[in-house]
Design a protein around this motif. Structure first.
Motif, PDB file in Angstrom:
ATOM      1  N   SER A 108      -9.520 -13.245 -15.435  1.00  0.00           N
ATOM      2  CA  SER A 108      -9.549 -13.041 -13.982  1.00  0.00           C
ATOM      3  C   SER A 108      -8.256 -13.496 -13.331  1.00  0.00           C
ATOM      4  N   ARG A 109      -7.692 -14.607 -13.831  1.00  0.00           N
ATOM      5  CA  ARG A 109      -6.443 -15.104 -13.254  1.00  0.00           C
ATOM      6  C   ARG A 109      -5.300 -14.119 -13.480  1.00  0.00           C
ATOM      7  N   VAL A 110      -5.339 -13.436 -14.607  1.00  0.00           N
ATOM      8  CA  VAL A 110      -4.308 -12.438 -14.910  1.00  0.00           C
ATOM      9  C   VAL A 110      -4.551 -11.171 -14.103  1.00  0.00           C
ATOM     10  N   LEU A 111      -5.825 -10.860 -13.862  1.00  0.00           N
ATOM     11  CA  LEU A 111      -6.197  -9.612 -13.205  1.00  0.00           C
ATOM     12  C   LEU A 111      -5.936  -9.618 -11.703  1.00  0.00           C
ATOM     13  N   ILE A 112      -6.124 -10.756 -11.060  1.00  0.00           N
ATOM     14  CA  ILE A 112      -6.094 -10.818  -9.596  1.00  0.00           C
ATOM     15  C   ILE A 112      -4.816 -10.253  -8.971  1.00  0.00           C
ATOM     16  N   PRO A 113      -3.610 -10.587  -9.450  1.00  0.00           N
ATOM     17  CA  PRO A 113      -2.400 -10.016  -8.815  1.00  0.00           C
ATOM     18  C   PRO A 113      -2.376  -8.488  -8.826  1.00  0.00           C
ATOM     19  N   GLY A 114      -2.695  -7.891  -9.969  1.00  0.00           N
ATOM     20  CA  GLY A 114      -2.720  -6.436 -10.065  1.00  0.00           C
ATOM     21  C   GLY A 114      -3.840  -5.836  -9.236  1.00  0.00           C
ATOM     22  N   PHE A 115      -4.998  -6.491  -9.243  1.00  0.00           N
ATOM     23  CA  PHE A 115      -6.141  -6.004  -8.475  1.00  0.00           C
ATOM     24  C   PHE A 115      -5.845  -6.053  -6.982  1.00  0.00           C
ATOM     25  N   SER A 116      -5.227  -7.138  -6.533  1.00  0.00           N
ATOM     26  CA  SER A 116      -4.903  -7.269  -5.114  1.00  0.00           C
ATOM     27  C   SER A 116      -3.902  -6.202  -4.681  1.00  0.00           C
ATOM     28  N   THR A 117      -2.925  -5.923  -5.538  1.00  0.00           N
ATOM     29  CA  THR A 117      -1.945  -4.879  -5.225  1.00  0.00           C
ATOM     30  C   THR A 117      -2.622  -3.518  -5.094  1.00  0.00           C
ATOM     31  N   MET A 118      -3.568  -3.243  -5.992  1.00  0.00           N
ATOM     32  CA  MET A 118      -4.311  -1.991  -5.940  1.00  0.00           C
ATOM     33  C   MET A 118      -5.124  -1.877  -4.664  1.00  0.00           C
ATOM     34  N   LEU A 119      -5.821  -2.969  -4.320  1.00  0.00           N
ATOM     35  CA  LEU A 119      -6.697  -2.949  -3.152  1.00  0.00           C
ATOM     36  C   LEU A 119      -5.897  -2.754  -1.865  1.00  0.00           C
ATOM     37  N   VAL A 120      -4.782  -3.468  -1.764  1.00  0.00           N
ATOM     38  CA  VAL A 120      -3.920  -3.313  -0.587  1.00  0.00           C
ATOM     39  C   VAL A 120      -3.342  -1.899  -0.532  1.00  0.00           C
ATOM     40  N   GLY A 121      -2.995  -1.337  -1.677  1.00  0.00           N
ATOM     41  CA  GLY A 121      -2.474   0.025  -1.720  1.00  0.00           C
ATOM     42  C   GLY A 121      -3.531   1.066  -1.394  1.00  0.00           C
ATOM     43  N   LEU A 122      -4.794   0.760  -1.715  1.00  0.00           N
ATOM     44  CA  LEU A 122      -5.882   1.697  -1.437  1.00  0.00           C
ATOM     45  C   LEU A 122      -6.107   1.848   0.057  1.00  0.00           C
ATOM     46  N   LEU A 123      -5.884   0.769   0.806  1.00  0.00           N
ATOM     47  CA  LEU A 123      -6.128   0.810   2.251  1.00  0.00           C
ATOM     48  C   LEU A 123      -5.356   1.941   2.938  1.00  0.00           C
ATOM     49  N   PRO A 124      -4.026   2.015   2.826  1.00  0.00           N
ATOM     50  CA  PRO A 124      -3.331   3.141   3.457  1.00  0.00           C
ATOM     51  C   PRO A 124      -3.589   4.476   2.765  1.00  0.00           C
ATOM     52  N   ALA A 125      -3.935   4.429   1.480  1.00  0.00           N
ATOM     53  CA  ALA A 125      -4.200   5.679   0.758  1.00  0.00           C
ATOM     54  C   ALA A 125      -5.425   6.400   1.306  1.00  0.00           C
ATOM     55  N   THR A 126      -6.338   5.662   1.939  1.00  0.00           N
ATOM     56  CA  THR A 126      -7.542   6.290   2.500  1.00  0.00           C
ATOM     57  C   THR A 126      -7.215   7.185   3.683  1.00  0.00           C
TER      58      THR A 126
END
Length: 235
Positions: free
Chosen positions: A154-172
Motif C-alpha cells: 500500500s505504501r508503494v501504491l499510494i503515490p501512483g494511485f493518488s496521481t491516477m485519481l487526481v488525473g481522473l478528475l479533469p479527465a471526467t
C-alpha cells in the motif's frame, strides 16, 4: 476584467451554476475508481499468478486500454455495450439506463487498465522473504497477504494511485460528450443559451484546479501519515 469576449461579472454569475455540478463530477470519479479497484485487483492477481489464457487476455486488455483514447472508449461502451447485451440476452436492457452508468463503466474500465499495473508493481515490490516469513509462523496465504504483503504494498501504491485519481478528475470532463450534465455539460448548456462560453470554461478550470489541489493535499497527508507510522514501528 472586461472586454468584448470576457466579462468578470459573467464569471461571478456562472460560477455558482458550474459549481453546482461538481458533485456529479466527483460522483463519476468515486464510482469509476471503485469499479477500477475491484477489476484492477483481479487483473493484477491473474498476471502475478500467470494463469494460462487469462494472463494473456489480461495483458491484451491492459495494452488496449493504455493505447486508446478515453473518448474512443466512452463511445465504444456507449454504443457497443447495448449491442453485446442484446446479442447475449436477446433484448436491449440498457435502453432505460441513465447515461451516467455508461460513463461509470467506461472510466472504470479505463482506470482499471492503468491501476492494475500499479497494483502489480506494488505487490511484486514486496520481497518474497516477507511472505516466507509469514508462512513460517503458521499464517495462511490469505493471512500473509493481508497482514504482511498488503500493508507494505500500500505504501508503494499510494503515490501512483493518488496521481491516477487526481488525473481522473479533469479527465471526467469528456463525460458531457454522452449527454451527461456535469460541470462541462453545464458550461455547454450555458453557452448554448447565452452564446458566451469563455467565462464558463474559466469557471470550470478554476474549480478543477482547486478540487485537484484538495485531492493532492489529502494524499500527501495520507502518505506522510503512513511513513510516520512506519518510522514509529521501525523505531
Amino acid at each position: 476584467m472586461a472586454g468584448g469576449f470576457f466579462f468578470f461579472r459573467r464569471v461571478i454569475e456562472y460560477f455558482p451554476k458550474v459549481l453546482s455540478k461538481l458533485p456529479v463530477t466527483l460522483n463519476i470519479v468515486l464510482v469509476s475508481i471503485g469499479i477500477a479497484v475491484i477489476l484492477a485487483t483481479a487483473i493484477a492477481a491473474i498476471r502475478i499468478k500467470k494463469l494460462p489464457v487469462l494472463s494473456q487476455l489480461a495483458a491484451t486488455y491492459v495494452s488496449f486500454v493504455r493505447g486508446t483514447p478515453i473518448l474512443v472508449q466512452l463511445f465504444l461502451v456507449y454504443y457497443g455495450m447495448p449491442l453485446l447485451i442484446t446479442f447475449f440476452a436477446g433484448k436491449n436492457i440498457t435502453s432505460e439506463w441513465n447515461k451516467l452508468i455508461f460513463v461509470y463503466i467506461a472510466y472504470g474500465l479505463n482506470e482499471a487498465g492503468f491501476l492494475s499495473e500499479h497494483i502489480r508493481a506494488a505487490i511484486l515490490s514486496v520481497p518474497s522473504g516477507q511472505s516466507e516469513a509469514g508462512y513460517s509462523v503458521g499464517l495462511t496465504g490469505v493471512q500473509t497477504f493481508f497482514r504482511i504483503v498488503l500493508p507494505q504494498a500500500s505504501r508503494v501504491l499510494i503515490p501512483g494511485f493518488s496521481t491516477m485519481l487526481v488525473g481522473l478528475l479533469p479527465a471526467t470532463s469528456l463525460a458531457y460528450m454522452l449527454g451527461v450534465t456535469d460541470m462541462m455539460g453545464k458550461v455547454k448548456a450555458i453557452g448554448t443559451v447565452t452564446f458566451h462560453t469563455l467565462e464558463g470554461y474559466f469557471c470550470a478550470a478554476v474549480i478543477f484546479v482547486l478540487a485537484s489541489f484538495v485531492l493532492e493535499r489529502i494524499f500527501i497527508r495520507l502518505s506522510e501519515q503512513l511513513n510516520y507510522e512506519r518510522k514509529i514501528k521501525g523505531a
